[in-house]
Design a protein around this motif. Sequence first.
Motif, mmCIF file in Angstrom:
data_model
loop_
_atom_site.group_PDB
_atom_site.id
_atom_site.type_symbol
_atom_site.label_atom_id
_atom_site.label_comp_id
_atom_site.label_asym_id
_atom_site.label_seq_id
_atom_site.Cartn_x
_atom_site.Cartn_y
_atom_site.Cartn_z
ATOM 1 N N ASP A 2 -58.741 1.825 19.353
ATOM 2 C CA ASP A 2 -59.586 1.217 18.955
ATOM 3 C C ASP A 2 -59.609 0.320 17.458
ATOM 4 O OD1 ASP A 2 -60.703 2.223 20.986
ATOM 5 O OD2 ASP A 2 -61.617 2.858 20.310
ATOM 6 N N VAL A 3 -59.206 1.343 16.259
ATOM 7 C CA VAL A 3 -59.257 0.930 15.318
ATOM 8 C C VAL A 3 -57.297 -0.523 15.324
ATOM 9 C CG1 VAL A 3 -58.478 1.408 12.420
ATOM 10 C CG2 VAL A 3 -60.352 3.091 13.952
ATOM 11 N N ILE A 4 -56.757 0.575 15.689
ATOM 12 C CA ILE A 4 -55.605 -0.863 16.117
ATOM 13 C C ILE A 4 -56.203 -2.423 16.458
ATOM 14 C CG2 ILE A 4 -53.404 -1.469 16.341
ATOM 15 C CD1 ILE A 4 -52.324 1.621 16.457
ATOM 16 N N SER A 5 -56.639 -2.211 17.425
ATOM 17 C CA SER A 5 -57.586 -3.428 18.260
ATOM 18 C C SER A 5 -57.961 -4.305 17.178
ATOM 19 C CB SER A 5 -57.666 -2.869 19.212
ATOM 20 O OG SER A 5 -56.892 -2.108 20.506
ATOM 21 N N GLU A 6 -59.154 -3.550 16.496
ATOM 22 C CA GLU A 6 -60.272 -3.863 15.992
ATOM 23 C C GLU A 6 -59.383 -4.875 14.686
ATOM 24 O OE1 GLU A 6 -62.442 -0.995 14.601
ATOM 25 O OE2 GLU A 6 -63.530 -1.387 16.169
ATOM 26 N N THR A 7 -57.934 -4.592 13.847
ATOM 27 C CA THR A 7 -57.818 -4.634 13.288
ATOM 28 C C THR A 7 -56.504 -6.005 13.448
ATOM 29 O OG1 THR A 7 -57.315 -2.574 12.174
ATOM 30 C CG2 THR A 7 -55.710 -4.278 11.563
ATOM 31 N N ILE A 8 -56.173 -6.214 14.586
ATOM 32 C CA ILE A 8 -55.197 -6.670 15.197
ATOM 33 C C ILE A 8 -56.386 -8.344 15.736
ATOM 34 C CG2 ILE A 8 -54.253 -7.987 17.416
ATOM 35 C CD1 ILE A 8 -52.986 -5.710 17.159
ATOM 36 N N ASP A 9 -57.349 -8.100 16.191
ATOM 37 C CA ASP A 9 -58.290 -8.720 16.419
ATOM 38 C C ASP A 9 -59.010 -9.734 15.204
ATOM 39 O OD1 ASP A 9 -58.905 -8.678 19.069
ATOM 40 O OD2 ASP A 9 -60.553 -6.957 19.310
ATOM 41 N N HIS A 25 -56.276 -9.886 3.902
ATOM 42 C CA HIS A 25 -54.496 -10.213 3.256
ATOM 43 C C HIS A 25 -53.091 -9.009 3.473
ATOM 44 C CE1 HIS A 25 -56.348 -13.810 1.704
ATOM 45 N NE2 HIS A 25 -57.912 -13.331 1.322
ATOM 46 N N SER A 26 -53.908 -7.793 3.554
ATOM 47 C CA SER A 26 -52.385 -7.018 3.583
ATOM 48 C C SER A 26 -52.617 -6.216 5.322
ATOM 49 C CB SER A 26 -52.375 -6.256 1.992
ATOM 50 O OG SER A 26 -53.134 -5.696 2.292
ATOM 51 N N ILE A 27 -51.768 -5.376 5.199
ATOM 52 C CA ILE A 27 -51.919 -4.024 6.770
ATOM 53 C C ILE A 27 -50.825 -3.170 6.399
ATOM 54 C CG2 ILE A 27 -52.583 -3.312 9.028
ATOM 55 C CD1 ILE A 27 -52.624 -6.721 9.677
ATOM 56 N N ILE A 28 -51.362 -2.222 6.496
ATOM 57 C CA ILE A 28 -50.423 -1.019 5.892
ATOM 58 C C ILE A 28 -50.216 -0.168 7.288
ATOM 59 C CG2 ILE A 28 -49.974 1.100 5.206
ATOM 60 C CD1 ILE A 28 -51.230 0.076 2.362
ATOM 61 N N ALA A 29 -49.093 0.323 7.768
ATOM 62 C CA ALA A 29 -48.959 0.379 9.126
ATOM 63 C C ALA A 29 -47.468 1.270 9.135
ATOM 64 C CB ALA A 29 -49.138 -0.783 10.450
ATOM 65 N N LEU A 39 -48.482 -11.729 15.508
ATOM 66 C CA LEU A 39 -49.770 -11.369 13.917
ATOM 67 C C LEU A 39 -48.683 -13.331 13.248
ATOM 68 C CD1 LEU A 39 -51.643 -9.115 12.625
ATOM 69 C CD2 LEU A 39 -52.185 -10.060 15.051
ATOM 70 N N GLU A 40 -49.666 -14.238 13.796
ATOM 71 C CA GLU A 40 -48.545 -15.590 12.616
ATOM 72 C C GLU A 40 -48.886 -15.527 11.537
ATOM 73 O OE1 GLU A 40 -51.015 -19.259 15.112
ATOM 74 O OE2 GLU A 40 -50.243 -18.692 16.527
ATOM 75 N N ARG A 41 -50.330 -14.378 10.702
ATOM 76 C CA ARG A 41 -50.524 -14.503 9.373
ATOM 77 C C ARG A 41 -49.367 -13.740 8.912
ATOM 78 N NH1 ARG A 41 -55.265 -12.848 7.541
ATOM 79 N NH2 ARG A 41 -54.738 -13.476 6.368
ATOM 80 N N ILE A 42 -48.671 -13.035 9.246
ATOM 81 C CA ILE A 42 -47.608 -12.246 8.590
ATOM 82 C C ILE A 42 -46.297 -13.281 8.510
ATOM 83 C CG2 ILE A 42 -46.474 -10.003 8.925
ATOM 84 C CD1 ILE A 42 -48.359 -9.231 10.695
ATOM 85 N N ASN A 43 -46.810 -13.746 7.086
ATOM 86 C CA ASN A 43 -45.402 -14.475 6.705
ATOM 87 C C ASN A 43 -44.277 -13.574 5.370
ATOM 88 O OD1 ASN A 43 -47.563 -14.384 4.682
ATOM 89 N ND2 ASN A 43 -47.475 -16.079 4.228
ATOM 90 N N ALA A 44 -44.668 -12.302 5.495
ATOM 91 C CA ALA A 44 -44.158 -11.259 3.990
ATOM 92 C C ALA A 44 -44.456 -10.239 4.447
ATOM 93 C CB ALA A 44 -44.693 -11.494 2.668
ATOM 94 N N PHE A 45 -43.003 -9.498 5.116
ATOM 95 C CA PHE A 45 -43.516 -7.823 5.827
ATOM 96 C C PHE A 45 -42.254 -7.304 4.630
ATOM 97 C CE2 PHE A 45 -41.951 -4.810 8.408
ATOM 98 C CZ PHE A 45 -43.234 -4.447 9.485
#
Length: 253
Positions: A2-9, A25-29, A39-45
Amino acid sequence: MDVISETIDRVDADTRNRQFSAKLHSIIATSLISHGVDLERINAFFMAGMPSKQSEYIQASSRSARSHAGMVFCVFRPNDLRERSQYQYFIQNHTFLNHLVDPVPINRLTSKVIERTVPGLLAGLLLCVHSQRFSSTIYNCKAYRDYCADMTTKGIDVRRELIGQLQRMVGVDWNYFPLVARQKADAVINSQFDYCEHLLQSSAGELKIKDERVLNPLTSFRDIEEGIPLMPATETGWIFASVETSFHQSQGK
Protein backbone atom coordinates in the motif's frame (compact mmCIF):
# COMPACT_ATOMS: atom_id res chain seq x y z
CA MET A 1 2.49 -2.72 -0.96
CA ASP A 2 0.00 0.00 0.00
CA VAL A 3 2.86 2.36 0.85
CA ILE A 4 4.55 1.62 -2.48
CA SER A 5 1.32 2.23 -4.41
CA GLU A 6 0.69 5.49 -2.56
CA THR A 7 4.22 6.71 -3.33
CA ILE A 8 3.91 5.86 -7.04
CA ASP A 9 0.53 7.60 -7.22
CA ARG A 10 1.97 10.68 -5.51
CA VAL A 11 4.92 10.92 -7.92
CA ASP A 12 2.54 10.54 -10.87
CA ALA A 13 0.31 13.27 -9.45
CA ASP A 14 3.29 15.60 -9.00
CA THR A 15 3.42 16.13 -12.76
CA ARG A 16 0.01 17.79 -12.76
CA ASN A 17 0.55 21.50 -11.99
CA ARG A 18 1.76 21.02 -8.43
CA GLN A 19 4.00 23.56 -6.72
CA PHE A 20 7.70 22.65 -6.76
CA SER A 21 7.97 22.79 -2.96
CA ALA A 22 5.06 20.36 -2.61
CA LYS A 23 6.55 17.73 -4.91
CA LEU A 24 8.37 14.61 -3.80
CA HIS A 25 12.02 15.06 -4.82
CA SER A 26 13.69 11.81 -3.78
CA ILE A 27 12.82 8.16 -3.25
CA ILE A 28 14.85 5.60 -1.30
CA ALA A 29 13.97 2.11 -2.48
CA THR A 30 15.13 -1.49 -2.58
CA SER A 31 15.61 -3.52 -5.75
CA LEU A 32 11.80 -3.78 -5.93
CA ILE A 33 11.81 -0.52 -7.88
CA SER A 34 13.71 -2.27 -10.67
CA HIS A 35 10.62 -3.98 -12.07
CA GLY A 36 7.53 -2.27 -13.38
CA VAL A 37 7.98 1.14 -11.77
CA ASP A 38 7.79 3.54 -14.72
CA LEU A 39 7.89 7.10 -13.40
CA GLU A 40 8.62 9.93 -15.82
CA ARG A 41 10.03 12.20 -13.09
CA ILE A 42 12.99 9.94 -12.24
CA ASN A 43 15.93 11.58 -14.01
CA ALA A 44 18.78 10.80 -11.60
CA PHE A 45 19.28 7.29 -10.27
CA PHE A 46 21.87 6.40 -7.61
CA MET A 47 22.77 2.74 -7.17
CA ALA A 48 24.33 1.68 -3.87
CA GLY A 49 26.55 -1.09 -5.13
CA MET A 50 26.42 -3.19 -8.28
CA PRO A 51 23.65 -5.83 -8.59
CA SER A 52 24.87 -9.42 -8.70
CA LYS A 53 23.38 -10.00 -12.15
CA GLN A 54 23.71 -7.89 -15.28
CA SER A 55 20.00 -8.28 -16.03
CA GLU A 56 19.17 -6.68 -12.66
CA TYR A 57 21.56 -3.83 -13.40
CA ILE A 58 19.88 -3.19 -16.77
CA GLN A 59 16.42 -3.30 -15.20
CA ALA A 60 17.37 -0.95 -12.37
CA SER A 61 19.23 1.61 -14.47
CA SER A 62 16.32 1.68 -16.93
CA ARG A 63 14.12 3.36 -14.31
CA SER A 64 15.83 6.66 -15.14
CA ALA A 65 15.21 8.74 -18.26
CA ARG A 66 11.84 7.20 -19.14
CA SER A 67 10.73 10.37 -20.95
CA HIS A 68 13.55 12.87 -20.52
CA ALA A 69 17.34 12.82 -20.35
CA GLY A 70 18.69 11.24 -17.19
CA MET A 71 21.79 10.01 -15.38
CA VAL A 72 22.67 6.85 -13.48
CA PHE A 73 25.38 6.90 -10.79
CA CYS A 74 26.95 3.65 -9.60
CA VAL A 75 28.48 3.91 -6.13
CA PHE A 76 30.86 0.96 -5.93
CA ARG A 77 32.00 -0.62 -2.68
CA PRO A 78 35.81 -0.37 -2.68
CA ASN A 79 36.32 -3.41 -0.45
CA ASP A 80 34.32 -5.69 -2.74
CA LEU A 81 36.66 -7.40 -5.23
CA ARG A 82 33.89 -7.95 -7.76
CA GLU A 83 32.79 -4.33 -7.70
CA ARG A 84 36.39 -3.12 -7.92
CA SER A 85 36.65 -5.18 -11.11
CA GLN A 86 33.40 -3.67 -12.36
CA TYR A 87 34.85 -0.20 -11.78
CA GLN A 88 38.17 -1.01 -13.43
CA TYR A 89 36.53 -2.46 -16.55
CA PHE A 90 33.45 -0.23 -16.54
CA ILE A 91 33.62 0.73 -20.23
CA GLN A 92 34.34 -2.82 -21.38
CA ASN A 93 31.48 -4.21 -19.31
CA HIS A 94 29.03 -1.77 -20.83
CA THR A 95 30.28 -2.43 -24.35
CA PHE A 96 29.31 -6.09 -24.01
CA LEU A 97 26.52 -5.62 -21.46
CA ASN A 98 23.79 -7.41 -23.40
CA HIS A 99 26.07 -10.41 -23.98
CA LEU A 100 26.62 -10.81 -20.24
CA VAL A 101 22.93 -11.36 -19.43
CA ASP A 102 22.21 -14.92 -18.33
CA PRO A 103 19.87 -16.78 -20.72
CA VAL A 104 16.38 -17.46 -19.41
CA PRO A 105 15.44 -21.12 -18.79
CA ILE A 106 12.46 -20.91 -21.17
CA ASN A 107 12.03 -20.14 -24.87
CA ARG A 108 9.23 -19.46 -27.31
CA LEU A 109 8.40 -23.19 -27.67
CA THR A 110 7.80 -23.75 -23.96
CA SER A 111 4.27 -25.09 -23.43
CA LYS A 112 3.25 -22.52 -20.82
CA VAL A 113 4.56 -19.68 -22.99
CA ILE A 114 2.44 -20.84 -25.92
CA GLU A 115 -0.65 -21.30 -23.75
CA ARG A 116 -0.37 -17.73 -22.44
CA THR A 117 0.51 -16.00 -25.71
CA VAL A 118 -1.72 -17.75 -28.26
CA PRO A 119 -4.90 -15.87 -27.14
CA GLY A 120 -3.16 -12.52 -27.67
CA LEU A 121 -1.67 -13.58 -31.00
CA LEU A 122 -5.07 -14.83 -32.13
CA ALA A 123 -6.77 -11.58 -31.09
CA GLY A 124 -4.13 -9.62 -33.01
CA LEU A 125 -4.61 -11.72 -36.14
CA LEU A 126 -8.37 -11.30 -36.08
CA LEU A 127 -8.36 -7.57 -35.36
CA CYS A 128 -5.45 -6.49 -37.56
CA VAL A 129 -5.18 -9.06 -40.36
CA HIS A 130 -8.42 -10.93 -40.96
CA SER A 131 -10.61 -7.87 -40.41
CA GLN A 132 -8.99 -6.39 -43.53
CA ARG A 133 -10.86 -8.80 -45.78
CA PHE A 134 -14.17 -8.71 -43.93
CA SER A 135 -16.93 -6.14 -44.15
CA SER A 136 -16.34 -4.98 -40.56
CA THR A 137 -13.81 -5.26 -37.75
CA ILE A 138 -13.90 -8.61 -35.97
CA TYR A 139 -14.20 -7.11 -32.51
CA ASN A 140 -16.74 -9.45 -30.90
CA CYS A 141 -17.81 -13.10 -30.99
CA LYS A 142 -20.73 -12.53 -33.36
CA ALA A 143 -18.45 -10.80 -35.87
CA TYR A 144 -16.06 -13.75 -35.67
CA ARG A 145 -18.83 -16.24 -36.33
CA ASP A 146 -20.14 -14.16 -39.22
CA TYR A 147 -16.61 -13.94 -40.64
CA CYS A 148 -16.13 -17.73 -40.45
CA ALA A 149 -19.48 -18.32 -42.15
CA ASP A 150 -18.65 -15.80 -44.90
CA MET A 151 -15.24 -17.36 -45.57
CA THR A 152 -16.73 -20.87 -45.60
CA THR A 153 -19.12 -19.88 -48.42
CA LYS A 154 -16.04 -18.74 -50.36
CA GLY A 155 -14.27 -22.06 -49.79
CA ILE A 156 -11.72 -20.65 -47.33
CA ASP A 157 -10.85 -22.65 -44.19
CA VAL A 158 -10.37 -19.97 -41.53
CA ARG A 159 -9.32 -22.47 -38.89
CA ARG A 160 -6.52 -23.84 -41.05
CA GLU A 161 -5.34 -20.34 -41.92
CA LEU A 162 -5.25 -19.17 -38.32
CA ILE A 163 -3.42 -22.25 -37.06
CA GLY A 164 -0.87 -21.93 -39.86
CA GLN A 165 -0.28 -18.28 -38.98
CA LEU A 166 0.10 -19.09 -35.28
CA GLN A 167 2.59 -21.84 -36.12
CA ARG A 168 4.74 -19.45 -38.12
CA MET A 169 4.53 -16.76 -35.43
CA VAL A 170 5.63 -19.18 -32.70
CA GLY A 171 8.32 -20.64 -34.95
CA VAL A 172 7.47 -24.34 -35.19
CA ASP A 173 8.77 -24.33 -38.78
CA TRP A 174 12.15 -22.95 -37.72
CA ASN A 175 14.87 -25.59 -37.92
CA TYR A 176 16.83 -23.87 -35.17
CA PHE A 177 14.75 -25.77 -32.60
CA PRO A 178 14.85 -29.60 -32.25
CA LEU A 179 12.17 -31.52 -34.15
CA VAL A 180 10.73 -33.04 -30.97
CA ALA A 181 10.30 -29.58 -29.40
CA ARG A 182 8.62 -28.24 -32.55
CA GLN A 183 6.22 -31.19 -32.70
CA LYS A 184 5.27 -30.72 -29.05
CA ALA A 185 4.77 -26.98 -29.60
CA ASP A 186 2.59 -27.69 -32.63
CA ALA A 187 0.35 -29.94 -30.52
CA VAL A 188 0.03 -27.22 -27.85
CA ILE A 189 -0.88 -24.61 -30.49
CA ASN A 190 -3.63 -26.82 -31.90
CA SER A 191 -4.97 -27.62 -28.43
CA GLN A 192 -4.93 -23.97 -27.34
CA PHE A 193 -6.55 -22.85 -30.59
CA ASP A 194 -9.34 -25.41 -30.13
CA TYR A 195 -10.01 -23.99 -26.67
CA CYS A 196 -10.01 -20.38 -27.89
CA GLU A 197 -12.16 -21.21 -30.90
CA HIS A 198 -14.69 -22.94 -28.66
CA LEU A 199 -14.97 -19.77 -26.57
CA LEU A 200 -15.39 -17.61 -29.67
CA GLN A 201 -18.13 -19.87 -31.03
CA SER A 202 -20.04 -20.44 -27.78
CA SER A 203 -19.79 -17.10 -25.96
CA ALA A 204 -22.43 -14.38 -26.17
CA GLY A 205 -22.23 -12.54 -29.48
CA GLU A 206 -21.81 -9.08 -27.96
CA LEU A 207 -18.75 -10.07 -25.92
CA LYS A 208 -15.54 -8.60 -27.31
CA ILE A 209 -12.96 -11.16 -28.35
CA LYS A 210 -10.48 -9.57 -25.88
CA ASP A 211 -12.93 -9.94 -23.00
CA GLU A 212 -11.57 -11.87 -20.01
CA ARG A 213 -14.39 -14.38 -20.51
CA VAL A 214 -13.29 -15.05 -24.09
CA LEU A 215 -9.67 -14.82 -25.28
CA ASN A 216 -8.42 -12.79 -22.32
CA PRO A 217 -5.03 -11.98 -23.91
CA LEU A 218 -1.92 -11.36 -21.84
CA THR A 219 -1.64 -7.62 -21.18
CA SER A 220 1.23 -7.58 -18.69
CA PHE A 221 4.15 -9.79 -17.72
CA ARG A 222 2.77 -9.62 -14.19
CA ASP A 223 -0.57 -11.26 -14.84
CA ILE A 224 0.98 -14.70 -15.45
CA GLU A 225 -0.53 -16.16 -12.31
CA GLU A 226 -2.83 -14.96 -9.58
CA GLY A 227 -1.10 -13.75 -6.45
CA ILE A 228 -1.32 -15.70 -3.20
CA PRO A 229 -1.43 -14.25 0.33
CA LEU A 230 1.73 -14.59 2.41
CA MET A 231 1.22 -15.18 6.11
CA PRO A 232 3.97 -15.10 8.77
CA ALA A 233 4.61 -18.25 10.78
CA THR A 234 3.95 -18.28 14.52
CA GLU A 235 7.62 -17.87 15.42
CA THR A 236 8.14 -14.91 13.05
CA GLY A 237 4.80 -13.13 13.42
CA TRP A 238 6.11 -10.82 16.14
CA ILE A 239 8.71 -9.43 13.72
CA PHE A 240 6.06 -8.29 11.23
CA ALA A 241 3.89 -6.90 14.03
CA SER A 242 6.85 -4.93 15.42
CA VAL A 243 7.75 -3.49 12.01
CA GLU A 244 4.14 -2.54 11.31
CA THR A 245 3.80 -0.85 14.71
CA SER A 246 7.04 1.10 14.20
CA PHE A 247 5.91 2.23 10.75
CA HIS A 248 2.55 3.50 11.98
CA GLN A 249 4.26 5.33 14.84
CA SER A 250 6.63 7.03 12.41
CA GLN A 251 3.64 8.11 10.32
CA GLY A 252 1.86 9.47 13.38
CA LYS A 253 -1.00 7.01 13.12
